[in-house]
Write a protein that holds these residues in place. Structure first.
Motif, PDB file in Angstrom:
ATOM      1  N   VAL A 178       1.187  32.530  -5.245  1.00 56.92           N
ATOM      2  CA  VAL A 178       2.120  33.560  -5.709  1.00 56.92           C
ATOM      3  C   VAL A 178       1.428  34.527  -6.664  1.00 56.92           C
ATOM      4  N   VAL A 179       0.640  33.991  -7.583  1.00 58.28           N
ATOM      5  CA  VAL A 179      -0.078  34.855  -8.530  1.00 58.28           C
ATOM      6  C   VAL A 179      -1.009  35.804  -7.791  1.00 58.28           C
TER       7      VAL A 179
ATOM      8  N   GLY B 283      -2.370  41.143  -5.399  1.00 57.46           N
ATOM      9  CA  GLY B 283      -2.921  41.844  -4.257  1.00 57.46           C
ATOM     10  C   GLY B 283      -1.930  42.617  -3.430  1.00 57.46           C
ATOM     11  N   LEU B 284      -0.715  42.101  -3.280  1.00 54.80           N
ATOM     12  CA  LEU B 284       0.288  42.731  -2.426  1.00 54.80           C
ATOM     13  C   LEU B 284       1.431  43.350  -3.208  1.00 54.80           C
ATOM     14  N   GLY B 285       1.619  42.908  -4.430  1.00 55.97           N
ATOM     15  CA  GLY B 285       2.719  43.426  -5.231  1.00 55.97           C
ATOM     16  C   GLY B 285       3.850  42.416  -5.318  1.00 55.97           C
ATOM     17  N   ALA B 286       4.617  42.511  -6.383  1.00 51.14           N
ATOM     18  CA  ALA B 286       5.682  41.533  -6.638  1.00 51.14           C
ATOM     19  C   ALA B 286       6.804  41.620  -5.620  1.00 51.14           C
TER      20      ALA B 286
ATOM     21  N   THR C 134       5.187  37.986  -0.815  1.00 51.54           N
ATOM     22  CA  THR C 134       5.246  37.508  -2.194  1.00 51.54           C
ATOM     23  C   THR C 134       6.612  36.918  -2.502  1.00 51.54           C
ATOM     24  N   VAL C 135       7.655  37.615  -2.071  1.00 55.66           N
ATOM     25  CA  VAL C 135       9.022  37.139  -2.311  1.00 55.66           C
ATOM     26  C   VAL C 135       9.231  35.781  -1.650  1.00 55.66           C
TER      27      VAL C 135
ATOM     28  N   LEU D  62       8.017  28.430  -3.844  1.00 55.07           N
ATOM     29  CA  LEU D  62       7.586  27.779  -5.082  1.00 55.07           C
ATOM     30  C   LEU D  62       8.787  27.259  -5.866  1.00 55.07           C
ATOM     31  N   GLY D  63       9.867  28.050  -5.872  1.00 55.34           N
ATOM     32  CA  GLY D  63      11.077  27.596  -6.546  1.00 55.34           C
ATOM     33  C   GLY D  63      11.636  26.329  -5.931  1.00 55.34           C
TER      34      GLY D  63
END
Length: 717
Positions: free
Chosen positions: A683-684, A689-692, A697-698, A704-705
């Protein structure tokens, strides 16, 4: 021995003669040894002005320099200046001199950026951000267009501990500064822009300073600064008048006069040649109308005189090389591109080194190092040379330039780590496409640029791939028509890059349009049609239109089998995609169960390390995971993940995708803590690299959650 000293040498040749015995030792050292490693160019390259030759003495710019000097006195800041005037009038020389005094006398940090085009501006400003402390991940996100690049740069400029001076040189297309708001002010520093575009609407809030031609006496002094023994002040003034008193023309003329060794020229002889040439009238008109909109003709004959000198000295290949360089863009051109047999159509390859040295000696080009050794020539010079080249010769040179670029771009682009050389080739490919004189040459250039966009895409540089392919498609459409095969292929490549950037809706619209046109014009099983269909199903699968995506993918597999063969890499790649798109039950039934043995089939046909083979193993691991065979899936994806990391680096999108699947298999086997650690890293890296907000990323953050909640959940019973 006759006793007569009759040796003769030309250019840099040497003859040693003696009446008696002599012993001569001569030692030559040229450049770096073969066993020496060139240090990579760091981001601090913006700390040095990228100018070919610093001015010996700056003449008649005292008023402008005093105003600029006032802006960097202690406690001053927040100002922006625009130095404007026609090409070659010395704007960069003024900026260089100010940069030097601001850094040397006033203790400012100096930052220099080439703003001649979008790519150079973006790269330079991101290097400024790096110089001011931006982290690699932030820079990667900005490069990929998923974090506002200008905001990042100015955030770090505003935070700078040192006061600074920022020069945006050659900003002759101010619209690219406005796009993204690259030009701003900050209390921490002073901004100086050089441009040919004086309209105030482009420079709100900036103070405009006009830089024109030199007064007669100062123009004559410039010539004598450079060639003090070539003539009197009066003779120099006469030559300066004929050159239009343009600083660039004066510099070239003075450099030419100062470098003649065997047959030195005088100011008077130089002036006489100006009068005798066919272009005398043109130079006189330029001198009489210095505000003419196109100033290139003012210096055209100055450069032509130098080219004539090459001819008279037996160096026609120097002229040929300059004419060839004039087909490319006025941006750093990798020297490796010129070091190829294909250059033989323009000049003998064996004489290319001599020709390049001659151009360097006459300040007609310069060596620059961007991490790749390059040669760069002034835009006005290249335009002037191109305009003076006959149409017949220009066609040959253009074809040669396209062939050289073609040889520099991978024939079959493959996935790999970031390659800075590819980005350097982009402006040259687009320049060749703009300058193509007929449909055949336009088509050849468009094919190369589209392949270059594919190569950028394969390295994960999706933003550059999109911008390159889109520009190529637009230029190609104007020359070849909307429905030309290569124009549609460039549009398809644009759509693929849009998908990777997370712009799914725009990618779907574009790929649907291109695919429909290709299917209508070329047929269902045409390779280009199939390529767009494969790209479209990727978009639809991520938009949730699974049934349509599956239908398109199955059609792509069947079409590629018929058109390319069962063992072709593209056929195998499409079959591999089925492993991801199909459900567990469908995977088992597909191809009567043969799909699950695809990795072994790829290894036999392509080799185990082929990119398609690795991708098949990656997708096979996902299928195994879907089937509940978690141990097998975990073992396979771990090996694939390690291979990706070695080949592409830890931040490449495909490497992160493999790591994400590895974390899933760990959770399925009860190793939740290890999975959380991996997904946190994924995620980091995706955020950097791709943006939040990128869909990948989403999705990773959501996964991860889920893992974290499982880690906190108490065990049952």
């Amino acid at each position: 021995m006759t006793g007569r000293l009759d040796g003769h040498a030309e250019d840099r040749g040497r003859v040693y003669q003696a009446l008696g015995d002599q012993h001569i030792s001569e030692h030559h050292h040229h450049g770096r040894r073969a066993d020496e490693v060139e240090a990579p160019q760091g981001p601090d390259s913006v700390r040095r002005p990228s100018v070919g030759r610093p001015p010996v003495v700056l003449r008649d710019r005292a008023g402008v320099l005093e105003r600029l000097r006032a802006s960097v006195r202690e406690g001053q800041g927040g100002e922006a200046f625009v130095l404007y005037g026609m090409g070659g009038c010395g704007k960069t020389a003024v900026a260089y001199t100010f940069f030097d005094l601001a850094t040397r006398e006033c203790g400012r940090a100096g930052l220099w950026v080439n703003a001649s085009d979008r790519a150079s501006l973006r790269a330079g400003m991101l290097a400024v951000a790096a110089d001011r402390g931006a982290a690699d991940g932030e820079l990667l996100a900005a490069r990929n267009g998923l974090r506002p690049a200008a905001d990042l740069v100015w955030q770090y400029l505003d935070r700078s501990q040192e006061s600074w001076v920022l020069v945006l040189d050659n900003a002759d297309h101010p619209e690219i500064l406005r796009d993204g708001s690259w030009l701003r002010t900050s209390p921490r520093g002073t901004v100086v822009v050089t441009t040919r575009r004086p309209a105030a609407r482009w420079w709100p809030g900036a103070e405009l300073q006009y830089i024109g031609v030199l007064p007669r006496e100062d123009a004559a002094r410039v010539l004598r600064d450079l060639a003090p023994h070539s003539g009197t002040q009066q003779e120099a003034a006469q030559v300066a008048d004929r050159l239009g008193r343009l600083p660039l023309a004066l510099t070239l003329a003075g450099g030419f006069l100062s470098q003649q060794v065997l047959d030195p020229w005088t100011m008077e002889a130089y002036g006489r040649r100006l009068e005798e040439g066919a272009g005398v009238e043109l130079i006189d008109q330029g001198a009489d109308a210095l505000s003419e909109e196109d100033p290139r003709h003012l210096v055209g004959l100055t450069w032509q005189l130098t080219l004539d000198a090459f001819e008279s000295r037996g160096l026609p290949e120097a002229t040929a090389l300059l004419r060839l360089l004039a087909r490319f863009a006025p941006e750093p051109l990798p020297l490796s591109l010129l070091n190829h047999d294909g250059i033989g159509a323009a000049l003998p390859r064996a004489r290319c080194e001599t020709a390049l040295r001659a151009l360097l000696d006459q300040s007609l080009t310069e060596l620059v190092d961007t991490g790749e050794r390059c040669v760069q020539s002034h835009a006005v010079l290249l335009d002037s040379v191109a305009a003076a080249t006959s149409a017949e010769l220009a066609a040959v040179l253009h074809t040669t330039a396209v062939a050289l670029l073609d040889a520099a771009v991978p024939a079959v682009p493959d996935a790999g780590p970031h390659d800075p050389k590819l980005r350097l080739l982009v402006p040259h490919g687009l320049a060749l496409l703009r300058g193509a004189g007929d449909r055949t040459t336009s088509a050849a250039a468009l094919a190369v640029v589209t392949r270059l966009a594919a190569a950028l895409h394969r390295t994960g540089d999706y933003l550059s791939a999109r911008e390159t392919a889109r520009a190529a498609a637009d230029l190609g459409e104007g020359r070849l028509g909307t429905e030309h095969r290569l124009v549609l292929a460039a549009g398809s490549r644009t759509g693929r890059a849009l998908f990777r950037l997370g712009e799914y809706s725009e990618a779907e619209v574009l790929l649907r349009r291109v695919h429909a046109a290709q299917e209508r014009l070329f047929g269902t099983d045409d390779p280009d049609t199939l390529d767009s269909r494969h790209g479209l199903q990727l978009v639809l699968g991520n938009l949730g239109a699974r049934d349509e995506a599956v239908s398109l993918l199955r059609s792509t597999v069947a079409g590629r089998r018929r058109a390319l063969g069962a063992d072709h890499p593209l056929t195998l790649r499409s079959r591999s995609s089925l492993l991801v798109l199909l459900s567990a039950s469908e995977v088992v039934q597909e191809e009567d169960g043969a799909l699950l043995s695809l990795p072994a089939e790829c290894a036999r046909s392509l080799g185990p390390e082929h990119t398609v083979s690795l991708g098949a193993r990656h997708n096979h691991a996902w299928a195994l995971y879907q089937l509940g065979r978690f141990d097998e899936a975990g073992q396979e994806i771990r090996l694939v993940s390690e291979a990706y990391r070695r080949r592409f680096g830890p931040d490449h999108p495909v490497a992160l995708s493999a790591r994400q699947l590895l974390s899933r298999t760990l959770v399925a086997r009860g190793h939740v803590a290890a999975a959380v650690e991996i997904m946190t890293d994924v995620v980091v890296r995706r955020e950097r690299g791709l943006g939040a907000d990128h869909p990948f990323t989403v999705a990773g953050r959501r996964l991860l959650g889920d893992f974290t909640s499982k880690e906190r959940r108490p065990p049952a019973g």
